[in-house]
Write a protein that holds these residues in place. Structure first.
Motif, short mmCIF file in Angstrom:
data_model
loop_
_atom_site.label_atom_id
_atom_site.label_comp_id
_atom_site.label_asym_id
_atom_site.label_seq_id
_atom_site.Cartn_x
_atom_site.Cartn_y
_atom_site.Cartn_z
N LEU C 59 -1.48 6.61 6.87
CA LEU C 59 -0.98 6.49 5.49
C LEU C 59 -2.11 6.48 4.48
O LEU C 59 -2.00 7.04 3.39
CB LEU C 59 -0.15 5.20 5.34
N ALA C 60 -3.22 5.80 4.82
CA ALA C 60 -4.38 5.75 3.92
C ALA C 60 -4.95 7.14 3.74
O ALA C 60 -5.28 7.55 2.61
CB ALA C 60 -5.44 4.79 4.48
N VAL C 61 -5.07 7.89 4.82
CA VAL C 61 -5.63 9.24 4.73
C VAL C 61 -4.73 10.14 3.88
O VAL C 61 -5.21 10.91 3.05
CB VAL C 61 -5.81 9.83 6.14
N GLU C 62 -3.42 9.98 4.07
CA GLU C 62 -2.48 10.73 3.24
C GLU C 62 -2.72 10.46 1.76
O GLU C 62 -2.76 11.37 0.93
CB GLU C 62 -1.06 10.29 3.62
N ASP C 63 -2.88 9.17 1.43
CA ASP C 63 -3.15 8.78 0.04
C ASP C 63 -4.46 9.39 -0.46
O ASP C 63 -4.54 9.84 -1.60
CB ASP C 63 -3.24 7.26 -0.08
N ALA C 64 -5.48 9.37 0.41
CA ALA C 64 -6.81 9.84 -0.01
C ALA C 64 -6.78 11.33 -0.32
O ALA C 64 -7.64 11.84 -1.03
CB ALA C 64 -7.83 9.55 1.08
N HIS C 65 -5.81 11.99 0.23
CA HIS C 65 -5.74 13.43 0.06
C HIS C 65 -5.30 13.83 -1.34
O HIS C 65 -5.77 14.81 -1.91
CB HIS C 65 -4.79 14.01 1.09
N THR C 66 -4.39 13.10 -1.89
CA THR C 66 -3.89 13.43 -3.22
C THR C 66 -4.40 12.41 -4.23
O THR C 66 -4.49 11.23 -3.94
CB THR C 66 -2.36 13.36 -3.25
N ALA C 67 -4.72 12.90 -5.41
CA ALA C 67 -5.10 11.98 -6.48
C ALA C 67 -3.81 11.35 -7.02
O ALA C 67 -2.79 11.38 -6.39
CB ALA C 67 -5.85 12.72 -7.56
N HIS C 68 -3.87 10.73 -8.21
CA HIS C 68 -2.72 10.10 -8.86
C HIS C 68 -2.16 8.93 -8.08
O HIS C 68 -0.95 8.76 -7.97
CB HIS C 68 -1.61 11.14 -9.12
N GLN C 69 -3.04 8.17 -7.49
CA GLN C 69 -2.67 6.87 -6.95
C GLN C 69 -2.94 5.84 -8.04
O GLN C 69 -3.66 6.10 -8.98
CB GLN C 69 -3.54 6.52 -5.73
N ARG C 70 -2.34 4.68 -7.93
CA ARG C 70 -2.76 3.59 -8.81
C ARG C 70 -3.79 2.75 -8.07
O ARG C 70 -3.78 2.69 -6.84
CB ARG C 70 -1.60 2.75 -9.32
N LEU C 73 -5.87 -2.12 -3.23
CA LEU C 73 -6.66 -2.42 -2.04
C LEU C 73 -5.68 -2.64 -0.92
O LEU C 73 -4.77 -3.47 -1.02
CB LEU C 73 -7.50 -3.67 -2.28
N GLU C 74 -5.85 -1.89 0.18
CA GLU C 74 -4.95 -2.07 1.31
C GLU C 74 -5.76 -2.32 2.56
O GLU C 74 -6.77 -1.66 2.81
CB GLU C 74 -4.06 -0.83 1.48
N GLN C 75 -5.31 -3.28 3.34
CA GLN C 75 -6.01 -3.64 4.55
C GLN C 75 -5.28 -3.03 5.74
O GLN C 75 -4.06 -3.18 5.88
CB GLN C 75 -6.01 -5.17 4.66
N TYR C 76 -6.02 -2.29 6.57
CA TYR C 76 -5.44 -1.75 7.80
C TYR C 76 -6.29 -2.25 8.95
O TYR C 76 -7.41 -1.75 9.14
CB TYR C 76 -5.46 -0.22 7.79
N GLY C 77 -5.82 -3.21 9.69
CA GLY C 77 -6.61 -3.77 10.77
C GLY C 77 -7.94 -4.25 10.22
O GLY C 77 -7.97 -5.04 9.27
N ASN C 78 -9.06 -3.75 10.77
CA ASN C 78 -10.37 -4.21 10.34
C ASN C 78 -10.93 -3.47 9.14
O ASN C 78 -11.93 -3.88 8.57
CB ASN C 78 -11.38 -4.08 11.49
N SER C 79 -10.31 -2.35 8.80
CA SER C 79 -10.88 -1.60 7.68
C SER C 79 -10.00 -1.74 6.44
O SER C 79 -8.85 -2.15 6.51
CB SER C 79 -11.00 -0.13 8.08
N ILE C 80 -10.61 -1.45 5.27
CA ILE C 80 -9.83 -1.51 4.04
C ILE C 80 -9.88 -0.15 3.35
O ILE C 80 -10.79 0.66 3.58
CB ILE C 80 -10.34 -2.59 3.07
N PHE C 81 -8.85 0.09 2.53
CA PHE C 81 -8.77 1.31 1.76
C PHE C 81 -8.63 0.89 0.30
O PHE C 81 -7.73 0.12 -0.05
CB PHE C 81 -7.55 2.11 2.22
N VAL C 82 -9.57 1.37 -0.55
CA VAL C 82 -9.57 0.97 -1.95
C VAL C 82 -9.43 2.21 -2.83
O VAL C 82 -10.06 3.23 -2.56
CB VAL C 82 -10.87 0.22 -2.32
#
Lengths: 324, 324, 324, 324, 324
Positions: C59-70, C73-82
């Motif tokens: 899901l994080a990678v999907e988000d990273a692919h397209t701009a226009h996110q708000r 900060l999301e935590q997935y296991g040990n890593s985070i996506f900001v």
């Protein structure tokens, strides 16, 4: 209307006996049994008797005596005291409020009505027809009456929503008048009153469905979630209507401003159309000795024609630019 | 459209069988298996059958029967009941709302549609094409349908944003009209409706991704965070549009005031230009015996010229100060 | 601009090697070592490779692919996506927004830029010049880039503050115009956008400095308090500007009303000064046979003088009462 | 003004010695002893020396170096860093803000002043005169200076309240002018600034009086409640003034509207009084051959008298209906 | 009025002795006994004596000395310090505020009055008449006085509500005037003051009825719930009145706008009715040699009749369209 509307004992959800208030004590010790008493604007004596039987707290009884409480839930030891406001539309299409107070304890529920409100005999009949629910005891009765009271708010709010629609029509389709402004104000006042009566219920239902109140059996709690849901919806409808009413008022304001502008333009247009011939006429009313045009044979007709032409031109010009 | 749209059993994420509603019981005991039932405005009988199979709570079934619920999530023992509102733009460019209710339990999900909404066959097809996800069970189905519903809000909100832009153009580039005011009001009403439909979803998603709801497997929870994210964005877009709409309305108001002022100035300017020759003409229309100018040979021409000069001067003066 | 801007391994805060993306695996096991990858609008292939190396959540990678996110900060296991939004002023003095996404894990940080934004080579250089800080690992890099992004908001907000000042000057020192109203509206829109980009950062920084996120070493946390502080200040500046803008708009409204009143007064004053001689002139234009004044020798001069006197008196009177 | 204003060691609340900054180390180990250093816009060197002595955190020192921080309290290990904004009225009756930063540790307090603010020698003298309080250590010094700073806000707010009163007088007793509108705007701006400087103090005091901050002895905590109280009062005064200011502005608006209406009425009234004789005069200025009245001997006087009578009647009529 | 109004010792709820302030120490050790002291604007000496007897905290005594505190509850060790604001309507129908401070400890209550407020002898008499309640000690006295103070707010708020009604009548039934606007502003100011005096009581009562304050016996706590309830109601009444006042102001605004529009219309209508005959008259005042109508015998009468007919038609036309 008599003071003691009803006083009935139930066992396992089935009506056992119509009890005299003074004999109520006999029905309080048995398990799975409870007494449901309905009072209407009781005298001090009656309330004192009720207080004595059920060991109610002095402050709660004091409150139950006078109307004009705000909705609340108060816990005194094992029993709770609940105040609700009831609403109905009267014949002049104004919301009318009454009050209902509840004392709920381990094996009793006392329902005290104040002011204009429909009696709860209908609720009692409906409850008695489903003993599998009434078996849950006084908690279920509390739910049933609260549900009945809250459901009565829907027609009230619907009528207020219709008043809003009437105002919308007035504003957008007809002319703005002093009456519309006064109606907006009156609707606001009524919405405020409904809001004040309903919004404390959110908290009350929350406590009834979440916290550990002993006199309400656990199986009954989901039912209060149902009441909670209705309360939230009424609240939302009221908030919605208020917000739209505010927008309607602002729209009204804009339209008043546009209307004022229209008046100014119309006035300016016609003033111009009248002012021009007046000026021309004044001109040829001057008394100079040597004004050659005055002597010419057709000058009068020429002047009249020219003036008319100017006026007609002005008229079409203003028409086109939307001033007339 | 038939009442029971679909009733399919899945095992390990793969479609096993199209089941008859009355045989559903055979598919409820096995592990890694679940049933996905799609209903459209079901009759009381059908709902009763569903209730019997899955031991649904009476109050939830009652709610599922009638539309006009507000979005909510309610937990009854091991199963949950979810209500969502769906939205789509109809052909008159107005948002149209439907409702979808979900019963989710240990090995089943029942999806009940009400009112105008696209069927979820597309979602089913997409789910079946990714068995590695569908293996997560009824929780993933709930996610898939919710995601589908929430995604449908984006085109709706985009259309409302475009309406705002149309209003902006009207206000800043064209003339303020009654229609603009009415359009602003209508847009406000639609934004309120979308807001009301979407905002309870924040709380619902929060509970689905945070709390321990047994019938939703832990691996599925991050997916609800995705829905949550979309809901927050729709919410923000709506809030944004509302705030800008308010500003647009205030701007409209200022511009109306300026326009009104412009009318007054224009009127005042022309009134002055016409009033001066009228006054002068009136003056020389007086009948005094001894008014020396009247007798002079060129005075008429002089007066006409002077008057004209004054008018022209006034015209340029008003022009320069922006009154004309 | 190439897709993979940079891919460097660091050990104990010192640059070790420029790594090929496909060889990154060799640098992930050693202690005190981490990889810092900079991407610019990466293709799906590149992102897939990154995902494979670092086991990023789908899901994080999907988000990273397209701009226009708000921002989030999301935590997935040990890593985070900001997700952060970057801002800069373009040449037409409008705020322009880009996006930067971060994947931060135990020994890596991937920085993905989208849209218009300055590259972070400057940040990299600065970080490499203080190995004692860079030793803290990917957490410090996250701080350094966030700090860089947030600092870029200050010039943007300063420019918006200056626009407010320009509007104030327009309102209080010059004349209210349609352009001012439109500028107010535009500034509001820009402030809203900045607000939307910055305000979620309060929560993000809060979580980075308070909660236990493993991939960020404890020594780095106070640094996020610094970012938090800047975010709060930007937020405050935006709120301040918005509130003053609202007041400015209201002041504008009052001044428009006063201006309108001034026009009315001026018009009324001059109308009176012109109307009086017109009336007098009309009077002596009457054709009655017996109007003694008409015959007197000096009456014309007397009437002219008296009229003039009245006009002058009126002029001074209106002057004094502020109507002219 | 010199950089190091003061550097004094205290033992058991009594002044022990004026210390050189470089010798401060000798006074840090003994119990019941602490050092109180006062700095004014210190150079980087001085701050570095202070940092070395007391092991201050790099980020806090960086902040202390530049002014334009917002009020905050930050905890770094055992020591805290506090930023406050000071206020005073300058000679043009505008609020002027300075900044004071505090480093408080186990046996030291460093007070750093920035910008326009009165030196704290007065506070020092007062503290030294009550050794029984000063014995409580650096925590009491922090209280004393904070109290001094907060008390300085009262005269500032009082002056703003007086400005509000001046505006009220202008609005209700005198005429609405452009200056009033500008003054309202300026007052709003100043109130916003004071609010921004004071409101973070609520949270700061709360933490000082509630949480376990080691370098502040428990006996000192109730004193911060006193500061808290003053802060709340200043906050309330500012909020109050703002709310009244808003109401004043709305009142101003209503009065402007009434004034505008009065102008219109006055104009309409006088216009009517002048228009009637003008019309009558015009009538008898017609050149018809056969207008019997023109020939009558007294008709002129009759017409004049009737006209006058009409005008007087109109005048009294308008007077009575409040138009003149 | 003397400084020490009363100083009485109670045992088991019964008045034991009138004590001299200096002998109070003798009554502080016995169980079930407490001292109730009433002071009115006490001198510093008296307060010092009280402080010495009951070991009051220095900061609380400092506060008790000066009025102009905001309502608050502060706990110092075992005793509490409470500040309340009292209100009453003075003869000019303006709310007048006083202050009452309480020191409550294990076996004493000191009540300090400041400014205009009724003495609490009535409360004392009432308390002494119910020894079964007074037995609960100083906590009950605190309740009794607080209840007395809060009840005094009801008539104040009722009077403010009546002022709102008077304003409503003015707005909807009579003409909008400057006085109405000023009255609205004054009412707002008074509501703000009442709000400020009452709203901190919500929190104070909450703490008195919830938290473990030793000097207040547990049996007394439900009584504070009663005070809480009254406070909430007063708060609600004030909020309600404020909201309605705002709506009234907006309604006033709309009505002003309508009134202004009416003036414009009336003016425009009459202007047209006068302008038409003026124009016609001007026309036949032209001096052209060849204007055939002028020579005809009845043309004067025809013109007059036609003009009159036009005017009457216009009058009815404007009447019908609501302009006159």
């Amino acid at each position: 209307m008599k003071e003691i509307v009803n006083c009935v004992a139930y066992a396992d959800g089935i009506r056992v006996a119509d009890v005299n208030l003074s004999d109520v004590g006999n029905y309080l010790d048995k398990k799975n049994q409870f007494v449901w008493i309905g009072l209407y604007e009781p005298s001090e004596d009656t309330l004192d008797m009720v207080q004595a039987h059920f060991q109610l707290h002095e402050l709660a009884v004091e409150d139950a005596h006078t109307a004009h409480q705000r909705p609340k839930l108060e816990q005194y030891g094992n029993s709770i005291f609940v105040v609700l406001r009831t609403a109905q539309m009267n014949q002049e299409h104004h919301a009318e409020f009454g009050e209902t107070h509840f004392f709920v304890g381990d094996n009793f529920i006392v329902v005290v009505r104040h002011g204009s409100s429909i009696p709860y005999t209908e609720v009692r009949t409906r409850c008695e027809s489903t003993p599998e629910h009434l078996r849950n005891g006084q908690g279920f009765v509390l739910y049933a009456v609260m549900d009945f009271i809250v459901d009565r708010y829907f027609p009230v709010v619907h009528e207020l929503e219709q008043e809003l629609e009437a105002i919308e029509t007035k504003i957008f389709k007809e002319k703005p008048t002093r009456e519309t402004t006064e109606k907006i104000y009156d609707l606001k006042r009524e919405l405020l009153e409904v809001k004040r009566a309903v919004s404390p219920l959110v908290d009350i239902c929350n406590r009834l469905m979440r916290f550990d109140i002993k006199c309400i059996s656990e199986d009954t709690r989901p039912y209060f979630r149902d009441v909670y849901d209705h309360v939230i919806r009424i609240n939302e409808m009221v908030d919605n209507t208020r917000e739209l009413l505010n927008s309607a008022m602002e729209a009204n304001f804009s339209l008043l401003s546009i209307a004022q502008s229209d008046v100014s333009k119309k006035f300016a247009g016609w003033a111009a159309i009248i002012a021009v011939p007046t000026m021309i006429a004044g001109f040829y009313g001057m008394n100079f000795k040597f004004m050659p045009e005055l002597q010419w044979h057709y000058s009068y007709f020429v002047v009249v024609s020219v003036t008319l032409a100017i006026c007609i031109t002005l008229y079409y010009f203003f028409r086109k630019s939307g001033w007339l």
